[in-house]
Design an enzyme around this catalytic site. Structure first.
Site, PDB file in Angstrom:
ATOM      1  N   CYS A 166      -2.675  -0.611   1.784  1.00 40.49           N
ATOM      2  CA  CYS A 166      -1.437  -0.971   2.484  1.00 40.49           C
ATOM      3  C   CYS A 166      -1.644  -2.293   3.239  1.00 40.49           C
ATOM      4  O   CYS A 166      -1.835  -3.337   2.622  1.00 40.49           O
ATOM      5  CB  CYS A 166      -1.024   0.176   3.390  1.00 40.49           C
ATOM      6  SG  CYS A 166       0.571  -0.047   4.191  1.00 40.49           S
ATOM      7  N   ASP A 184       7.240   2.106  -5.383  1.00 42.13           N
ATOM      8  CA  ASP A 184       6.977   1.660  -4.015  1.00 42.13           C
ATOM      9  C   ASP A 184       8.219   0.949  -3.499  1.00 42.13           C
ATOM     10  O   ASP A 184       8.584  -0.124  -3.999  1.00 42.13           O
ATOM     11  CB  ASP A 184       5.779   0.709  -4.008  1.00 42.13           C
ATOM     12  CG  ASP A 184       5.274   0.383  -2.614  1.00 42.13           C
ATOM     13  OD1 ASP A 184       6.097   0.326  -1.676  1.00 42.13           O
ATOM     14  OD2 ASP A 184       4.056   0.170  -2.467  1.00 42.13           O
ATOM     15  N   HIS A 230       4.507   4.252  -2.697  1.00 43.72           N
ATOM     16  CA  HIS A 230       3.551   3.605  -1.807  1.00 43.72           C
ATOM     17  C   HIS A 230       2.579   4.667  -1.275  1.00 43.72           C
ATOM     18  O   HIS A 230       2.924   5.831  -1.154  1.00 43.72           O
ATOM     19  CB  HIS A 230       4.300   2.951  -0.632  1.00 43.72           C
ATOM     20  CG  HIS A 230       3.440   2.084   0.219  1.00 43.72           C
ATOM     21  ND1 HIS A 230       2.967   0.862  -0.207  1.00 43.72           N
ATOM     22  CD2 HIS A 230       2.954   2.257   1.476  1.00 43.72           C
ATOM     23  CE1 HIS A 230       2.239   0.323   0.749  1.00 43.72           C
ATOM     24  NE2 HIS A 230       2.205   1.149   1.778  1.00 43.72           N
TER      25      HIS A 230
END
Length: 276
Positions: free
Chosen positions: A156, A213, A245
């Site tokens: 991330c 995502d 995600h």
């Protein structure tokens, strides 16, 4: 949350214990890697303006270990990131995850992601790259690490940093970026994004992204792929069509076991083929 002054952060900062408050409740199927046969726990890394906390794990016997820098998510170096370092240590690596937000605040104690984002937004890329240089230096001098075999991986927020650090430090042998943002508006603190450095990249990076995502569009992934074609890095990007995600985050509902396991196998193969 009040920003931590530089004088105070040196004296008070520690790595998190347990999972960040903002990620509760924890999924029942969370992966737990014990520390048996490992040297694992919190350490202090000397940096330009003091020291920062980090979590490191390595085999309890031996030396000259290949080094893996593990770059945190937005939630800090909480239990999930610590567990990942232990997974690497079980495979013979020295893995270190430095706390890269510590000057700006302790995100592990915040229960709402809307409180965390303003803290993280204050973190300068230059500070992060410098702290990672210091972490690498510590690994080589104080933790039996082999600087000739250096890999990096991050998730991330950390996924974006992987691309940037590989451009900053060509000593990196290989990197694996998990769903890190690729494009964005330049600011004084974050002047460049991965797409801006892609064409000049020399370090091979494997990017792992989710087709579903909602924060990273496939258009930006394709833009990155196109820029990478003109680099000498032989980088690759894999997109898992049905993954959201944070599909590697086994403590969250976003976890996708099949894609996570495949990504981990690809990571290990990528490091091996590139000399880490």
């Amino acid at each position: 949350m009040k920003e931590i002054t530089r004088r105070k952060f040196i004296a008070t900062a520690t790595v998190a214990t347990g999972f960040a408050l903002a990620v509760q409740p924890i999924s029942a199927g969370v992966i737990t890697t014990d520390a048996k046969g490992l040297v694992a726990g919190a350490v202090k890394i000397p940096v330009k303006d003091g020291e920062i906390p980090a979590y490191r794990a390595a085999p309890s016997t031996g030396d000259n270990f290949p080094i893996i820098l593990v770059i945190q998510e937005i939630f800090g170096v909480h239990e999930h990131i610590q567990d990942i370092t232990r997974r690497f240590a079980r495979l013979g690596y020295l893995a270190i995850a430095p706390e890269l937000f510590v000057r700006q605040g302790d995100v592990s104690k915040l229960s709402n992601i809307d409180e965390i984002r303003p803290i993280v937004a204050k973190v300068p890329d230059a500070q992060v790259l410098s702290d990672l240089d210091a972490t690498l230096n510590w690994a080589k001098k104080s933790a039996k690490g082999n600087g000739e075999k250096l890999g990096i991986t991050g998730f991330c927020w950390g996924g974006r940093i992987i691309w940037l650090y590989a451009a900053h430090n060509p000593q990196v042998k290989a990197g694996v970026a998990w769903y890190g943002r690729l494009v964005g508006d330049a600011t004084e603190l974050q002047p460049k994004y991965p797409v801006d450095i892609a064409s000049k990249l020399t370090v091979p990076i494997l990017g792992l992204y989710g087709g579903k995502d909602t924060g990273i569009s496939l258009d930006t992934v394709e833009q990155m792929r196109e820029r990478l074609q003109s680099s000498s890095s032989k980088s690759e990007i894999i997109v898992y069509p049905n993954a959201p995600h944070a599909f590697f985050a086994d403590y969250r509902p976003s976890y996708r076991e099949k894609e996570a396991q495949d990504g981990w196998k690809r990571l290990l193969a990528w490091f091996k083929q590139n000399g880490v």
